[in-house]
Design an enzyme around this catalytic site. Structure first.
Site, mmCIF file in Angstrom:
data_model
loop_
_atom_site.group_PDB
_atom_site.id
_atom_site.type_symbol
_atom_site.label_atom_id
_atom_site.label_comp_id
_atom_site.label_asym_id
_atom_site.label_seq_id
_atom_site.Cartn_x
_atom_site.Cartn_y
_atom_site.Cartn_z
ATOM 1 N N SER A 54 0.803 -1.231 0.000
ATOM 2 C CA SER A 54 0.000 0.000 0.000
ATOM 3 C C SER A 54 0.828 1.270 0.000
ATOM 4 O O SER A 54 0.337 2.330 -0.411
ATOM 5 C CB SER A 54 -0.922 0.007 1.226
ATOM 6 N N GLU A 224 -11.607 17.915 8.764
ATOM 7 C CA GLU A 224 -10.674 18.564 7.846
ATOM 8 C C GLU A 224 -10.866 18.100 6.415
ATOM 9 O O GLU A 224 -10.602 18.856 5.462
ATOM 10 C CB GLU A 224 -9.235 18.284 8.295
ATOM 11 N N HIS A 237 1.067 5.536 5.768
ATOM 12 C CA HIS A 237 0.708 5.934 4.404
ATOM 13 C C HIS A 237 0.866 7.433 4.205
ATOM 14 O O HIS A 237 0.631 8.222 5.125
ATOM 15 C CB HIS A 237 -0.722 5.493 4.098
#
Length: 269
Positions: A54, A224, A237
Site C-alpha cells: 500500500s 478537515e 501511508h
C-alpha cells in the site's frame, strides 16, 4: 488530425511504389502493412513495473489524500516510458504471488523493461494474514529476481519505506529491523541493484522531526476532509507531498545507478 495522417500515409505509399502498377486492393494492402508497422513502432515502449504494498499502490478516490508513491512516479518520464503500478494494499511477497499477481506481470514483461520490488510492511507482521516467514520472504524476492532476468528485464530491489514512529527522545525508530536487512542481503547475494529506500526515507523523516514530518503522512483532524470526517492519524501511508518525496528519492537513486530509462525523463517533472 486523423484525416491528415491517413492522407500522409497514402502519399507515402505512392512514393514508395510510384510505378508498381498497384491498384485497388494491392494499394490498400500496402497501406495496411505500413499502418501495422507504424502501430508496432508506437507500441514499442519501455515499461517500469512497480510491485509492492500500500505504500506504493495507486489509491481509490475515496482514500484521497492518501497517496502511494507509485502514483506521482508516473509523471517523471516522457511518452516513451510506461509506469505500470501493480502494487496492492495489504500484500506481501507471498500473497502477491499466491493471488496470481506476479504471474500477470510476467505475461507482459519483456526485454528491456524494469521491475521495482518493494515489500516488507506486510510480510513482517506475524499477526497479519499476509505474514511471510523470513526464509520464504527471501526466496520470494529471489523468485521475482530470477523471473525478471529470465525475461531480459531489470529487477531492482527496494527496502520498505519508513514508518513515522518516534521514541520519547524524538529519535525515529526503525520498524523494519529484520526484513529491511533481508532485502539488502538478498540484493547482494543476487547482485541486483538496490535502492535503500528505508534509509533514505528515515533520513528525511528524522530531519523533519516528530511534528513537521506529519506533513508527509495521511494526518487529518476531524472535519478537515470529507473522506475522513473523524480525522485520521496514519504514520504509514503518505499524502500527496509525502508520496512525491518518496518517488523523487527513488528516481534520484535510479539516476545515480545509471539506468538507461532515466534518459527519458519528462521535461515537466
Amino acid at each position: 488530425m486523423r484525416l491528415l495522417k491517413r492522407q500522409s500515409l497514402k502519399v507515402y505509399v505512392k512514393q514508395l511504389v510510384p510505378n508498381s502498377g498497384l491498384r485497388g486492393f494491392g494499394r490498400l494492402a500496402a497501406l495496411m502493412m505500413i499502418c501495422m508497422s507504424f502501430s508496432l513502432l508506437q507500441r514499442h515502449k519501455t515499461t517500469i513495473y512497480l510491485i509492492g504494498d500500500s505504500t506504493m499502490a495507486d489509491k481509490s478516490v475515496r482514500a484521497y489524500p492518501e497517496t502511494g508513491w507509485g502514483m506521482p512516479f508516473h509523471y517523471f518520464f516522457d511518452s516513451t516510458v510506461v509506469v505500470d503500478n501493480r502494487a496492492q494494499n495489504g500484500r506481501s511477497t507471498r500473497t502477491f504471488i499466491e493471488e496470481g499477481r506476479w504471474k500477470d506481470v510476467l505475461k507482459t514483461l519483456t526485454k528491456g523493461d524494469y521491475v521495482l520490488i518493494e515489500f516488507g510492511h506486510n510480510d513482517e507482521v506475524p499477526s497479519k494474514r499476509s505474514y511471510t516467514p523470513q526464509d520464504q520472504f527471501v526466496q520470494n524476492l529471489k523468485t521475482f529476481v530470477t523471473d525478471t532476468r529470465a525475461k531480459g528485464a531489470t529487477p531492482i530491489l527496494l527496502t520498505p519505506v519508513a514508518r513515522r514512529h518516534f521514541d520519547s527522545t524524538g529519535k525515529l525508530i526503525d520498524t523494519h529491523p529484520v526484513y529491511g536487512p533481508l532485502v539488502i542481503k538478498t540484493a547482494h547475494e543476487t547482485q541486483v541493484p538496490l535502492i535503500d529506500l528505508e534509509k533514505l526515507s528515515m533520513g528525511l523523516v528524522q530531519q523533519l522531526g516528530p511534528e513537521t514530518s506529519k506533513l508527509l503522512y495521511n494526518q487529518l483532524e476531524p472535519g478537515e476532509h470529507p473522506h475522513y470526517p473523524k480525522g485520521v492519524h496514519d504514520d504509514t501511508h503518505f499524502n500527496e507531498l509525502g508520496a512525491r518525496k518518496m518517488a523523487e528519492m527513488v528516481l534520484h537513486e535510479m539516476i545515480r545507478l545509471g539506468f538507461p530509462v532515466t534518459h527519458h525523463l519528462s521535461p515537466k517533472r
